[in-house]
Scaffold this active site. Structure first.
Site, short mmCIF file in Angstrom:
data_model
loop_
_atom_site.label_atom_id
_atom_site.label_comp_id
_atom_site.label_asym_id
_atom_site.label_seq_id
_atom_site.Cartn_x
_atom_site.Cartn_y
_atom_site.Cartn_z
CD GLU A 118 -4.49 4.10 -1.26
OE1 GLU A 118 -4.65 4.46 -0.09
OE2 GLU A 118 -5.39 4.20 -2.13
CG ASP B 18 -4.21 8.84 -12.31
OD1 ASP B 18 -4.66 8.33 -11.27
OD2 ASP B 18 -4.90 9.47 -13.14
CG ASP C 285 -1.97 1.09 1.15
OD1 ASP C 285 -3.07 0.78 0.69
OD2 ASP C 285 -1.68 2.24 1.53
CG ASN D 12 -4.60 11.24 -5.47
OD1 ASN D 12 -3.96 11.34 -6.51
ND2 ASN D 12 -5.27 10.15 -5.14
#
Length: 356
Positions: free
Chosen positions: A267, A241, A224, A232
């Site tokens: 993620e 991304d 993770d 973000n």
């Protein structure tokens, strides 16, 4: 597929027109219909060559076609000789269809049965194209005086063309239909952003992969990205991304074709690793973690990730292994992130913790 479609449509049109003509009319249309034949035969070579990632030498094809068309013009408009025209056209057609052979058989050999049948069918078509001028040469020696379209040779060639064409198009349709299904399945099974397997494909393929394996143990790694929401929020979703794509590249770089690399969602990533021991799996996870640090974010920040690692001995343990690895991942997050936490197994140290 456009080339292969042209390979059927153009010669079929020329044959249909010629079948209704007299010998005199054949002379008048020989150059025009010759273009249909020549381009159609090269199209099949080009279509098969492109399937193998090559080309059927368009410049050479153009030269062959020009020479053939000049010959057709001369032996129809200057000297009317039907059989010489037939020889010229069929020799040129054989040379054109030969241009795709090198690309087809130089390309990667496919293990797929239908693809091998398609290549074999193309080779048969090439052989037939080479034999046809010899048959016509023999017919020249016999010197038939009947209308060409009413002669036994014309009917025999029509029958041979029909049988080969029906066989070839049947194989081509099967191969094309199978490719469409495989493409749809691939699109269904792949994550569109990272091009890794998605959750659905993982739960389909992982049990099968574990059951069929005879080489060592399997380990489940759940990874993770640390502080992904912050990435973000501060750098934007485009940067997020790109981070996910970078994670996918690192994971793929450190796995083999026997392993499964999956974007489970958001993620979170999963790696089903074929390994010899828990320690081997932890070393692989640690190597991935270290390579994440080489990925630079904006303002020089390092990319970090946390791992939970467990060993799987059977496919029945898959769901429980995911839950256990998830708990270990949570422990890694809770105790500082950017680390690998593994579960104990028999004959290995309990509570093993590999940290940054």
């Amino acid at each position: 597929m456009i080339w292969l479609a042209a390979a059927y449509i153009l010669p079929a049109f020329a044959i249909a027109v010629q079948s209704m003509q007299t010998n005199q009319q054949l002379a008048q249309t020989s150059v025009v219909l010759g273009c249909f034949y020549l381009f159609g035969l090269w199209a099949i070579a080009q279509g098969m060559a492109q399937r193998s990632g090559g080309s059927a030498y368009p410049k050479i094809a153009l030269l062959i076609s020009l020479v053939a068309l000049v010959g057709l013009y001369y032996f129809s408009q200057v000297v009317d000789d039907l059989h010489v025209r037939m020889l010229i056209l069929n020799i040129a057609m054989a040379l054109l269809v030969l241009l795709g052979v090198a690309a087809v058989y130089r390309g990667q050999k496919s293990a797929d049965l239908f693809e091998r049948i398609l290549r074999g069918s193309y080779l048969c078509f090439v052989a037939y194209s080479l034999i046809r001028p010899l048959v016509i040469a023999i017919a020249i020696e016999q010197g038939p005086s009947v209308e060409l379209t009413q002669s036994p040779m014309w009917l025999l060639m029509l029958a041979a063309n029909l049988l080969l064409s029906l066989w070839f198009i049947g194989v081509l349709l099967v191969v094309t239909f199978r490719e469409v299904l495989l493409t749809l399945k691939k699109e269904r099974d792949l994550d569109s952003l990272t091009h890794l397997l998605n959750r659905r494909a993982f739960f389909e393929q992982a049990p099968v992969r574990i059951q069929r394996s005879r080489n060592g143990l399997w380990a489940l790694l759940i990874c993770d990205v640390d502080h992904f929401k912050q990435i973000n929020d501060t750098l934007g979703h485009a940067a997020g991304d790109e981070v996910l794509r970078s994670v996918a590249k690192v994971l793929l770089r450190n796995t083999r074709h026997t392993d499964l690399v999956v974007r489970l969602g958001g993620e979170e990533f999963v790696v089903l690793l074929n390994c010899d021991s828990l320690q081997c799996a932890c070393v692989a996870a640690e190597r991935m973690r270290e390579q994440f640090a080489e990925v630079r974010l904006a303002m020089g920040q390092k990319l970090t990730a946390s791992f939970g690692v467990v060993v799987i001995e059977s496919a029945q343990q898959l769901q429980s292994a995911i839950n256990q690895a998830d708990a270990l991942l949570y422990l890694a997050k809770k105790t500082g992130r950017n680390k690998v936490v593994s579960a104990p197994v028999a004959d290995e140290p309990a509570g093993q913790l590999v940290s940054a």
